[in-house]
Design a protein around this motif. Structure first.
Motif, PDB file in Angstrom:
ATOM      1  N   ALA A 250       0.765  -1.206  -0.044  1.00  0.00           N
ATOM      2  CA  ALA A 250       0.099   0.040  -0.122  1.00  0.00           C
ATOM      3  C   ALA A 250       0.863   1.233   0.060  1.00  0.00           C
ATOM      4  CB  ALA A 250      -0.981   0.146   1.153  1.00  0.00           C
ATOM      5  N   ASP A 251       0.358   2.178  -0.544  1.00  0.00           N
ATOM      6  CA  ASP A 251       1.111   3.571  -0.843  1.00  0.00           C
ATOM      7  C   ASP A 251       0.632   4.676   0.520  1.00  0.00           C
ATOM      8  OD1 ASP A 251      -1.281   4.482  -1.210  1.00  0.00           O
ATOM      9  OD2 ASP A 251      -0.843   4.790  -3.386  1.00  0.00           O
ATOM     10  N   GLY A 252      -0.005   3.973   1.278  1.00  0.00           N
ATOM     11  CA  GLY A 252      -0.429   4.724   2.428  1.00  0.00           C
ATOM     12  C   GLY A 252      -1.884   5.862   2.055  1.00  0.00           C
ATOM     13  N   ASP A 256      -5.925   2.959  -1.044  1.00  0.00           N
ATOM     14  CA  ASP A 256      -4.963   1.589  -0.672  1.00  0.00           C
ATOM     15  C   ASP A 256      -5.446   1.033   0.989  1.00  0.00           C
ATOM     16  OD1 ASP A 256      -3.911   1.869  -3.086  1.00  0.00           O
ATOM     17  OD2 ASP A 256      -1.756   1.517  -2.131  1.00  0.00           O
ATOM     18  N   ARG A 257      -5.654   1.785   1.748  1.00  0.00           N
ATOM     19  CA  ARG A 257      -5.810   1.353   3.196  1.00  0.00           C
ATOM     20  C   ARG A 257      -7.149   0.637   3.250  1.00  0.00           C
ATOM     21  NH1 ARG A 257      -6.531   5.364   6.974  1.00  0.00           N
ATOM     22  NH2 ARG A 257      -6.408   7.232   5.440  1.00  0.00           N
ATOM     23  N   VAL A 258      -8.220   1.327   2.616  1.00  0.00           N
ATOM     24  CA  VAL A 258      -9.588   0.580   2.372  1.00  0.00           C
ATOM     25  C   VAL A 258      -9.323  -0.774   1.691  1.00  0.00           C
ATOM     26  CG1 VAL A 258     -10.726   1.543   0.431  1.00  0.00           C
ATOM     27  CG2 VAL A 258     -11.919   0.970   2.492  1.00  0.00           C
ATOM     28  N   ILE A 259      -8.517  -0.812   0.541  1.00  0.00           N
ATOM     29  CA  ILE A 259      -8.396  -2.120   0.043  1.00  0.00           C
ATOM     30  C   ILE A 259      -7.804  -3.198   0.956  1.00  0.00           C
ATOM     31  CG2 ILE A 259      -6.927  -3.390  -1.691  1.00  0.00           C
ATOM     32  CD1 ILE A 259      -7.454  -0.735  -3.332  1.00  0.00           C
ATOM     33  N   ASP A 260      -6.843  -2.674   1.916  1.00  0.00           N
ATOM     34  CA  ASP A 260      -6.166  -3.660   2.611  1.00  0.00           C
ATOM     35  C   ASP A 260      -7.148  -4.129   3.829  1.00  0.00           C
ATOM     36  OD1 ASP A 260      -3.861  -3.403   1.304  1.00  0.00           O
ATOM     37  OD2 ASP A 260      -2.795  -2.082   2.435  1.00  0.00           O
ATOM     38  N   GLU A 261      -7.899  -3.206   4.360  1.00  0.00           N
ATOM     39  CA  GLU A 261      -8.995  -3.441   5.276  1.00  0.00           C
ATOM     40  C   GLU A 261     -10.134  -4.382   4.754  1.00  0.00           C
ATOM     41  OE1 GLU A 261     -10.928  -3.696   8.713  1.00  0.00           O
ATOM     42  OE2 GLU A 261      -9.084  -2.423   8.385  1.00  0.00           O
ATOM     43  N   ALA A 262     -10.572  -4.273   3.542  1.00  0.00           N
ATOM     44  CA  ALA A 262     -11.439  -5.235   2.911  1.00  0.00           C
ATOM     45  C   ALA A 262     -10.618  -6.561   2.645  1.00  0.00           C
ATOM     46  CB  ALA A 262     -11.795  -4.778   1.356  1.00  0.00           C
ATOM     47  N   ALA A 263      -9.486  -6.639   2.145  1.00  0.00           N
ATOM     48  CA  ALA A 263      -8.743  -7.956   2.034  1.00  0.00           C
ATOM     49  C   ALA A 263      -8.524  -8.538   3.423  1.00  0.00           C
ATOM     50  CB  ALA A 263      -7.341  -7.690   1.466  1.00  0.00           C
ATOM     51  N   GLU A 264      -8.329  -7.949   4.440  1.00  0.00           N
ATOM     52  CA  GLU A 264      -8.538  -8.544   5.636  1.00  0.00           C
ATOM     53  C   GLU A 264      -9.595  -8.977   6.114  1.00  0.00           C
ATOM     54  OE1 GLU A 264      -6.528 -10.123   9.099  1.00  0.00           O
ATOM     55  OE2 GLU A 264      -5.342  -9.360   7.406  1.00  0.00           O
ATOM     56  N   SER A 265     -10.684  -8.109   5.931  1.00  0.00           N
ATOM     57  CA  SER A 265     -11.984  -8.470   6.928  1.00  0.00           C
ATOM     58  C   SER A 265     -13.012  -8.892   5.970  1.00  0.00           C
ATOM     59  CB  SER A 265     -12.319  -7.398   7.818  1.00  0.00           C
ATOM     60  OG  SER A 265     -12.533  -6.041   6.912  1.00  0.00           O
ATOM     61  N   GLY A 266     -12.817  -8.366   4.753  1.00  0.00           N
ATOM     62  CA  GLY A 266     -13.954  -8.909   3.899  1.00  0.00           C
ATOM     63  C   GLY A 266     -14.655  -7.666   3.541  1.00  0.00           C
ATOM     64  N   VAL A 291     -10.114   3.392  -6.390  1.00  0.00           N
ATOM     65  CA  VAL A 291     -10.158   1.850  -5.835  1.00  0.00           C
ATOM     66  C   VAL A 291      -9.898   0.761  -6.835  1.00  0.00           C
ATOM     67  CG1 VAL A 291     -11.342   0.292  -4.346  1.00  0.00           C
ATOM     68  CG2 VAL A 291     -11.532   2.719  -3.639  1.00  0.00           C
ATOM     69  N   VAL A 292     -10.569   1.016  -7.899  1.00  0.00           N
ATOM     70  CA  VAL A 292     -10.567  -0.126  -8.645  1.00  0.00           C
ATOM     71  C   VAL A 292      -9.200   0.039  -9.544  1.00  0.00           C
ATOM     72  CG1 VAL A 292     -11.413  -0.890 -11.007  1.00  0.00           C
ATOM     73  CG2 VAL A 292     -12.945  -0.051  -9.227  1.00  0.00           C
ATOM     74  N   ARG A 293      -8.627   1.190  -9.819  1.00  0.00           N
ATOM     75  CA  ARG A 293      -7.495   1.124 -10.407  1.00  0.00           C
ATOM     76  C   ARG A 293      -6.182   0.485  -9.399  1.00  0.00           C
ATOM     77  NH1 ARG A 293      -5.104   1.574 -15.350  1.00  0.00           N
ATOM     78  NH2 ARG A 293      -4.381  -0.427 -14.400  1.00  0.00           N
ATOM     79  N   ARG A 294      -6.471   0.960  -8.154  1.00  0.00           N
ATOM     80  CA  ARG A 294      -5.535   0.364  -7.379  1.00  0.00           C
ATOM     81  C   ARG A 294      -5.432  -1.088  -7.087  1.00  0.00           C
ATOM     82  NH1 ARG A 294      -0.953   2.163  -6.932  1.00  0.00           N
ATOM     83  NH2 ARG A 294      -0.705   1.333  -5.016  1.00  0.00           N
ATOM     84  N   VAL A 394     -15.976  -3.021  -1.134  1.00  0.00           N
ATOM     85  CA  VAL A 394     -15.677  -1.775  -0.647  1.00  0.00           C
ATOM     86  C   VAL A 394     -16.765  -1.003  -0.911  1.00  0.00           C
ATOM     87  CG1 VAL A 394     -13.953  -0.090  -0.989  1.00  0.00           C
ATOM     88  CG2 VAL A 394     -13.201  -2.303  -1.052  1.00  0.00           C
ATOM     89  N   VAL A 395     -17.250  -0.200   0.013  1.00  0.00           N
ATOM     90  CA  VAL A 395     -18.137   0.653  -0.388  1.00  0.00           C
ATOM     91  C   VAL A 395     -17.887   2.089  -0.019  1.00  0.00           C
ATOM     92  CG1 VAL A 395     -20.621   1.605   0.759  1.00  0.00           C
ATOM     93  CG2 VAL A 395     -19.943  -1.079   0.847  1.00  0.00           C
ATOM     94  N   VAL A 396     -18.161   2.910  -1.045  1.00  0.00           N
ATOM     95  CA  VAL A 396     -17.737   4.277  -1.059  1.00  0.00           C
ATOM     96  C   VAL A 396     -18.928   5.232  -0.703  1.00  0.00           C
ATOM     97  CG1 VAL A 396     -16.847   6.157  -2.434  1.00  0.00           C
ATOM     98  CG2 VAL A 396     -15.842   4.118  -2.645  1.00  0.00           C
TER      99      VAL A 396
END
Length: 445
Positions: A250-252, A256-266, A291-294, A394-396
């Motif tokens: 992640a680049d911070g 990227d942080r929400v992607i990591d959160e979703a990958a970890e918790s769903g 989010v999609v691009r990342r 991921v919900v925006v």
């Protein structure tokens, strides 16, 4: 000693009971409720094959041409020798050309050309124009909760007995005209086929599929509690059976942080500052596209029970964006195009029904709105948007939706005789937001 949960055995037991009632029961109808990803199509195909093997001619009613073609392909895959009829319209391109490669499938715009085949499949709209001297002994109605009762009435004379399969938590049948004058009446033509069927035949056997094979263990409890409180279900997988990893760290940034959160918790909630915005909120649309691009730039890989040893790359065709409105979907497509992203599905909840992806990115229906209308509060819309994924969602959304829900209590008129839909939009939205709040990532574009 604690009993071990066996999802396969539980699903098989439910399926056996459904088939027993369908093939050997005395009632003219059998109703099956199915949560997202529970294997509705698999059940329809199996029931069709067993009825055909028993020598009982069968018609299948689906709601769209895509559903019809999918069922034809599935039947041909399971039994390439089974004679199947694809009844289609007279349009110039009426069916999937993949059907031309199946020697066991006969295609025609006239029902008479398909007489004598074991199974004939078409849409409810096409079946409504068919006349027969002798009705089919059996019918299967797929996605029965998305079929209006007037459409069922138009085809009911074509068969003697029927299996109705559908998802009660999805969007209600679509109608382009107002239906207030029929509200509360047992013959309301805008009501779903199943609602009207059970209103007149409450004694019909009702079954439910108890396991979702799509939703991961992280998602099934929320979707079940929020949208299916009276017909709960479980995931067919356990925590740890699926994982989502990324080759690029992640680049911070918020995306990227929400992607990591979703990958970890769903689940992940990318929360923008509270603000009333146009429906095609430019900042929210850009956030979705980013989010999609990342997701693609970071080289995602999905491990699941389908590929436990070899992670499968997270390709564009395994990602979907869900919105409430078509203009929002168009805005997201344009934003993705600017970022060089193609082949990612972007569509409304209505058109995403029945589809499945590894990761979904959702623009919340109430994000940035000044009010909470019945359209945006419809439980089926939020249910569809939050139940298409196998790994993560991921919900925006802009902040303030909880306050909006509290500020706009229901103003819909109460109609005597109508079934109160539960959970209502407020209850379901609050339940989902409460869970998403645990995975919130604040983001200022």
């Amino acid at each position: 000693m604690t009993a071990v949960f066996d999802p396969g055995a539980l699903a098989a037991e439910a399926t056996d009971a459904i088939l027993r009632d369908t093939l050997h029961g005395s009632h003219r109808g059998v109703v099956v409720d199915s949560p997202p990803g529970a294997g509705k199509s698999t059940l329809v195909v199996r029931a069709a094959l067993e009825l055909a093997d028993a020598g009982r001619p069968l018609m299948i009613v689906a709601q769209t041409n895509a559903q019809v073609d999918d069922l034809v392909l599935r039947l041909a895959e399971k039994n390439p020798e089974l004679p199947v009829g694809r009844l289609h319209s007279s349009d110039t391109d009426p069916y999937d050309k993949a059907l031309d490669d199946l020697p066991n499938v006969r295609k025609s715009a006239k029902a008479g050309d398909l007489t004598g085949l074991s199974v004939v499949i078409s849409t409810a709209a096409k079946w409504a124009h068919v006349k027969v001297d002798e009705p089919w002994r059996h019918a299967i109605v797929d996605e029965a909760y998305q079929m209006r009762s007037d459409a069922l009435l138009a085809v009911a004379g074509l068969f003697e007995r029927a299996l109705f399969v559908g998802d009660p938590g999805q969007l209600d049948p679509f109608s382009i005209v107002g239906s207030e004058q029929w509200a509360g009446l047992s013959y309301d033509p805008s009501a779903s086929a199943v609602t009207t069927l059970l209103a007149h035949n409450p004694e019909l056997p009702q079954h439910r599929l108890p396991v979702s094979w799509r939703l991961p263990a992280s998602a099934a409890p929320l979707v079940s509690d929020a949208f299916y409180p009276f017909t709960p279900f479980r995931s067919g997988t356990d925590h740890g059976d699926r994982s989502l990893s990324f080759a690029v760290p992640a680049d911070g940034s918020g995306p990227d942080r929400v992607i990591d959160e979703a990958a970890e918790s769903g689940w992940g909630l990318l929360e923008l500052p509270a603000r009333h915005t146009p429906r095609t909120d430019p900042e929210a649309v850009r956030a979705v596209a980013t989010v999609v691009r990342r997701l693609l730039d970071r080289g995602g890989a999905a491990t699941s029970e389908r590929a436990p040893e070899e992670p499968l790359p997270l390709t564009p065709d395994r990602i979907a964006v869900g919105t409430a409105h078509r203009d929002q979907a168009a805005a997201v497509r344009a934003a993705l195009a600017e970022l060089g992203v193609t082949d990612v599905t972007v569509d409304t909840a209505n058109r995403l029904q029945g589809r499945e992806y590894d990761v979904t990115v959702v623009l919340h229906p109430l994000s940035g709105r000044p009010d909470a209308t019945a359209f945006h509060l419809e439980t089926g819309r939020l249910c569809v948007l939050t139940s298409r994924h196998r790994h993560a969602c991921v919900v925006v959304c802009r902040a303030g939706v909880s306050d909006l829900l509290d500020d706009y209590p229901s103003t819909e008129p109460v109609q005597l005789g109508t079934l109160v839909k539960f959970p209502d939009g407020w209850e379901a939205n609050h339940a989902v937001l409460a869970r998403l709040g645990e995975h919130r990532v604040p983001f200022r574009p």
